[in-house]
Scaffold this motif. Structure first.
Motif, short mmCIF file in Angstrom:
data_model
loop_
_atom_site.label_atom_id
_atom_site.label_comp_id
_atom_site.label_asym_id
_atom_site.label_seq_id
_atom_site.Cartn_x
_atom_site.Cartn_y
_atom_site.Cartn_z
N SER A 1 34.44 -4.67 -7.97
CA SER A 1 34.14 -3.31 -7.46
C SER A 1 35.38 -2.77 -6.88
CB SER A 1 33.12 -3.10 -6.43
OG SER A 1 32.93 -1.66 -5.96
N GLN B 1 22.58 -1.02 -9.38
CA GLN B 1 22.11 0.04 -10.03
C GLN B 1 22.25 -0.21 -11.56
OE1 GLN B 1 21.44 2.52 -7.95
NE2 GLN B 1 23.11 3.61 -7.62
N ASP C 1 23.72 2.47 -13.48
CA ASP C 1 24.74 3.18 -14.07
C ASP C 1 26.14 3.11 -13.39
OD1 ASP C 1 24.01 4.44 -11.82
OD2 ASP C 1 23.97 6.57 -12.75
N SER C 2 26.11 1.93 -12.36
CA SER C 2 27.44 1.73 -11.43
C SER C 2 27.17 0.40 -11.00
CB SER C 2 27.17 2.69 -10.41
OG SER C 2 28.21 2.50 -9.36
N LYS D 1 26.64 8.90 -5.39
CA LYS D 1 27.92 8.78 -4.83
C LYS D 1 28.29 10.26 -4.31
CE LYS D 1 32.91 8.01 -5.82
NZ LYS D 1 33.86 7.58 -6.84
#
Length: 197
Positions: free
Chosen positions: A12, A114, A116-117, A159
């Motif tokens: 990340s 998650q 999408d992340s 976010k």
């Protein structure tokens, strides 16, 4: 409920930035990555003069009634609890992670992430006890992606909600009541790259 979570600072970029910023300001302090347990010292995001700043914090408020620590606060009742009320009003934080763990009825360890992340932003609150900064993770009713494993899940923010959560008290209640996004899941075997026969 959220009793363990995971930080992989090699996968990340955002967590890497947080770690580097903390390293530059806390060269003598140790923090944990990998699987995070209660009472570990870990990076969180806080607001200082309306600027989002990484800091190191211990997971868990002291439990003055029993042994151990308080690691979670129910989002639905946090304002009603003396232990959490002031922190919820003025000391909100974000706990970045790659995902968190829960155990199903067969005691199998499931890793939730998650969709999408590769980074998850869990909502939390923090306070200082005997000169130690400590935080708890806020939880909410589980959505359909986790409800067959556990009836609670971390309160996960997008976010673009981070700044408002940290700085805008007027929006706190709305965030406490929101339903988190749907999650992906992996068994512990899948997470470490093993396959079932």
């Amino acid at each position: 409920m959220c009793g363990r979570y995971y930080i992989d600072d090699e996968t990340s970029r955002e967590i890497e930035k947080i770690i580097k910023d903390i390293d530059s300001r806390n060269s003598n302090k140790n923090y944990k990555t990998g699987e995070i347990f209660p009472t570990n010292t870990v990076p969180i995001l806080v607001s200082q003069q309306e600027s989002i700043t990484p800091n190191l914090c211990i997971w868990g408020f002291p439990n003055f009634k029993n042994k151990g620590v308080i690691i979670n606060a129910r989002s639905e009742t946090a304002f009603e609890k003396k232990t959490f009320r002031e922190s919820l009003l003025s000391r909100r934080c974000i706990i970045p992670a790659n995902g968190f763990y829960e155990w199903n009825k067969n005691k199998e360890k499931i890793f939730f992430t998650q969709r999408d992340s590769n980074i998850m932003y869990m909502a939390g609150i923090y306070n200082t006890f005997q000169e130690e900064a400590r935080f708890v993770i806020l939880t909410t009713a589980a959505n359909n992606s986790i409800s067959d494993v556990h009836d609670r899940m971390p309160l996960i923010l997008n976010k673009d909600q981070i700044s408002d959560w940290l700085n805008d008290s007027a929006k706190t209640q709305a965030y406490l009541n929101q339903t988190p996004t749907m999650l992906n899941r992996k068994s512990n075997y899948e997470q470490i790259g093993l396959r079932f026969n």
